[in-house]
Design an enzyme around this catalytic site. Structure first.
Site, PDB file in Angstrom:
ATOM      1  N   TYR A   2       5.574  -5.293   3.021  1.00  0.00           N
ATOM      2  CA  TYR A   2       5.305  -6.602   3.637  1.00  0.00           C
ATOM      3  C   TYR A   2       6.174  -6.853   4.869  1.00  0.00           C
ATOM      4  O   TYR A   2       5.920  -7.758   5.647  1.00  0.00           O
ATOM      5  CB  TYR A   2       5.507  -7.725   2.622  1.00  0.00           C
ATOM      6  CG  TYR A   2       4.332  -7.948   1.693  1.00  0.00           C
ATOM      7  CD1 TYR A   2       3.898  -6.939   0.845  1.00  0.00           C
ATOM      8  CD2 TYR A   2       3.652  -9.157   1.678  1.00  0.00           C
ATOM      9  CE1 TYR A   2       2.832  -7.140  -0.007  1.00  0.00           C
ATOM     10  CE2 TYR A   2       2.578  -9.368   0.832  1.00  0.00           C
ATOM     11  CZ  TYR A   2       2.175  -8.358  -0.013  1.00  0.00           C
ATOM     12  OH  TYR A   2       1.106  -8.565  -0.851  1.00  0.00           O
TER      13      TYR A   2
ATOM     14  N   LYS B 269       7.722   5.178  -6.501  1.00  0.00           N
ATOM     15  CA  LYS B 269       7.103   6.514  -6.345  1.00  0.00           C
ATOM     16  C   LYS B 269       8.185   7.426  -5.765  1.00  0.00           C
ATOM     17  O   LYS B 269       8.019   8.060  -4.719  1.00  0.00           O
ATOM     18  CB  LYS B 269       5.885   6.469  -5.433  1.00  0.00           C
ATOM     19  CG  LYS B 269       4.605   6.007  -6.107  1.00  0.00           C
ATOM     20  CD  LYS B 269       4.112   6.967  -7.194  1.00  0.00           C
ATOM     21  CE  LYS B 269       3.169   8.011  -6.649  1.00  0.00           C
ATOM     22  NZ  LYS B 269       2.561   8.829  -7.744  1.00  0.00           N
TER      23      LYS B 269
ATOM     24  N   ASP C 123       1.859   4.483 -10.465  1.00  0.00           N
ATOM     25  CA  ASP C 123       0.551   4.816 -11.058  1.00  0.00           C
ATOM     26  C   ASP C 123       0.676   4.875 -12.580  1.00  0.00           C
ATOM     27  O   ASP C 123      -0.095   4.260 -13.318  1.00  0.00           O
ATOM     28  CB  ASP C 123      -0.007   6.114 -10.491  1.00  0.00           C
ATOM     29  CG  ASP C 123       1.011   7.260 -10.466  1.00  0.00           C
ATOM     30  OD1 ASP C 123       2.214   7.007 -10.706  1.00  0.00           O
ATOM     31  OD2 ASP C 123       0.597   8.400 -10.213  1.00  0.00           O
TER      32      ASP C 123
ATOM     33  N   ASP D  88       3.226  -6.689  -6.188  1.00  0.00           N
ATOM     34  CA  ASP D  88       2.024  -7.516  -5.998  1.00  0.00           C
ATOM     35  C   ASP D  88       0.875  -6.986  -6.842  1.00  0.00           C
ATOM     36  O   ASP D  88       0.146  -7.730  -7.495  1.00  0.00           O
ATOM     37  CB  ASP D  88       1.644  -7.513  -4.511  1.00  0.00           C
ATOM     38  CG  ASP D  88       0.376  -8.313  -4.246  1.00  0.00           C
ATOM     39  OD1 ASP D  88      -0.558  -7.770  -3.642  1.00  0.00           O
ATOM     40  OD2 ASP D  88       0.328  -9.467  -4.695  1.00  0.00           O
TER      41      ASP D  88
ATOM     42  N   ASP E 261      -0.677  -8.527 -10.972  1.00  0.00           N
ATOM     43  CA  ASP E 261      -2.034  -8.973 -11.302  1.00  0.00           C
ATOM     44  C   ASP E 261      -2.565  -8.237 -12.533  1.00  0.00           C
ATOM     45  O   ASP E 261      -3.239  -8.828 -13.378  1.00  0.00           O
ATOM     46  CB  ASP E 261      -2.978  -8.762 -10.114  1.00  0.00           C
ATOM     47  CG  ASP E 261      -2.817  -9.869  -9.056  1.00  0.00           C
ATOM     48  OD1 ASP E 261      -1.808 -10.594  -9.115  1.00  0.00           O
ATOM     49  OD2 ASP E 261      -3.704  -9.990  -8.196  1.00  0.00           O
TER      50      ASP E 261
HETATM   51  C1  IPM Z   1       0.629 -13.120  -4.390  1.00  0.00           C
HETATM   52  C2  IPM Z   1      -0.455 -13.170  -3.366  1.00  0.00           C
HETATM   53  C3  IPM Z   1       0.215 -13.200  -2.003  1.00  0.00           C
HETATM   54  C4  IPM Z   1       0.782 -11.812  -1.739  1.00  0.00           C
HETATM   55  C5  IPM Z   1      -0.661 -13.619  -0.859  1.00  0.00           C
HETATM   56  C6  IPM Z   1      -1.367 -14.914  -1.190  1.00  0.00           C
HETATM   57  C7  IPM Z   1       0.222 -13.790   0.354  1.00  0.00           C
HETATM   58  O1  IPM Z   1      -1.309 -12.076  -3.527  1.00  0.00           O
HETATM   59  O2  IPM Z   1       1.500 -14.009  -4.313  1.00  0.00           O
HETATM   60  O3  IPM Z   1       0.615 -12.236  -5.256  1.00  0.00           O
HETATM   61  O4  IPM Z   1       0.101 -10.936  -1.210  1.00  0.00           O
HETATM   62  O5  IPM Z   1       1.951 -11.649  -2.105  1.00  0.00           O
HETATM   63 MN    MN Z   2      -0.943 -10.886  -5.240  1.00  0.00          MN
END
Ligand code: IPM
Ligand code: MN
Length: 361
Positions: free
Chosen positions: A138, A193, A225, A249, A253
């Site tokens: 990032y 990694k 992975d 990130d 999820d």
């Molecule tokens: C998260 C989201 C953010 C990211 C976006 C909304 C900037 O996906 O907070 O996980 O990519 O970090």
């Molecule tokens: Mn995210």
């Protein structure tokens, strides 16, 4: 006189609904005057109107007030000329300018919530992902190379300072927890990694250096992975996972999906002097304004905010309130008093909110 001033950015889509739901629950738990929620503009909708995704007065409030509560940001089609989304810039500007280096993503299966991982109900999934939040891939946001329309590149940045502080955050957190559900061991898993890239081998080496000060905590390693397999096959092994920004990130999820989804997953983006709390989900514009959104992720982020303020200010009344909210959320979901749509129920945003407030009485 309110004791704590909260810079509140409702944002886009379902952001206003889930932010207001959270304010109602936090006020019900803390009393009407303990928290002063001051509303500020920001996000893609505001950018369309004014050209500013994060207005100066909003940033100043986030910098100067006691904590930040955010609903959600982002609207489809609202993008910069380079194709990146405007709404996301709200988070990213706050993360980088306030140095919110630890993105804390709890992954906990609550009673009554169905997991796609059948074998791990009843407390089998309870870990926290600590995502480095200010560098990694990032760091290139807005700084990557775009050469004519034939070449693009972004660099992965790993610094010793950035890794040391996020690894220390992870070990300190593990010390406060009760270990992994599987064996009760306090464990920090480094996700990287390191087998392929020097930057990740450096990330791992710095985590090893930090670990030297925590002999009571086991250090563990998993490639990015491989960890996706382990998070599905043996999630109970994990206590705290620390990862570079992009990997964090992605795996956060996946973690959310194993405990009910993004609608139940909170987050806290924490630096040394500031913190932003928001549900891990997005702005869900397709259901905005219809009272359909689940407020649970933002409410649980509010719980994280109360606990952060309680620790920072030595205020037990806030941690008591946080515990009462968390218990009420568990009661409402485990007894099916008001189950949001993303968890298989039909309850509206306000019905879930009201049920949580009632459960606290
Ligand atoms: C998260 C989201 C953010 C990211 C976006 C909304 C900037 O996906 O907070 O996980 O990519 O970090
Ligand atoms: Mn995210």
């Amino acid at each position: 006189m309110a004791n704590y001033r909260i810079a509140t950015i409702e944002g886009d889509g379902i952001g206003p609904e889930v932010a207001q739901a959270t304010i109602s629950v936090l006020k019900a738990a803390c009393g009407e005057n303990k928290l002063d929620f001051q509303m500020f503009d920001g996000g893609a909708g505001h950018y369309v109107k004014t050209g500013h995704v994060l207005p100066d007065d909003t940033f100043a409030a986030c910098r100067d007030l006691d904590a930040i509560l955010h609903g959600a940001a982002g609207l489809p089609g609202v993008v910069y000329p380079d194709g990146t989304e405007v709404g996301n810039d709200l988070h990213l500007r706050l993360r980088f300018r306030l140095d919110l280096y630890a993105n804390v993503r709890p992954v906990k299966l609550l009673p009554g919530v169905l997991s796609p991982l059948r074998a791990f109900e009843n407390g089998g999934i309870d870990y926290v992902i600590i995502r480095e939040n200010t560098e990694g891939l990032y760091a290139s946001r807005g700084a990557g190379v775009l050469l004519r329309d034939e070449f693009a590149s972004d660099s992965l940045v790993v610094t010793r300072k950035g890794t040391e502080r996020v690894a220390k955050f992870a070990f300190e957190l593990s010390r406060k927890r009760n270990g992994a559900p599987r064996d009760g061991k306090r464990r920090v898993t480094v996700c990287d990694k390191a087998n392929i890239l020097r930057s990740y081998a450096f990330f791992r080496a710095v985590c090893d250096d930090v670990h030297a000060a925590y002999p009571d905590i086991e250090i563990d390693y998993a490639y990015a992975d491989a960890i996706t397999v382990h998070m599905v096959k043996r999630p109970d092994f994990y206590d705290v996972i620390v990862a570079e920004n992009m990997f964090g990130d992605i795996i956060s999820d996946l973690g959310a999906a194993t405990v009910g989804g993004m609608g139940i997953s909170p987050s806290g983006e924490i630096g040394d002097g500031h913190a932003l709390f928001q549900g891990a989900h997005g702005s869900a514009p397709d259901i905005a304004g219809q009272n359909l959104a689940s407020p649970v992720a933002t409410i649980l982020s509010g719980v994280m905010m109360l606990r952060w303020l309680a620790e920072r200010h030595g205020d037990d009344t806030l941690s008591d309130a946080a515990n009462r909210i968390e218990t009420a959320v568990g009661t409402v979901l485990s007894k099916g008093l008001a189950v949001p749509r993303d968890l298989g129920g039909k309850a509206s945003c306000t019905e879930v909110t009201d049920a949580i407030c009632r459960a606290m009485k």
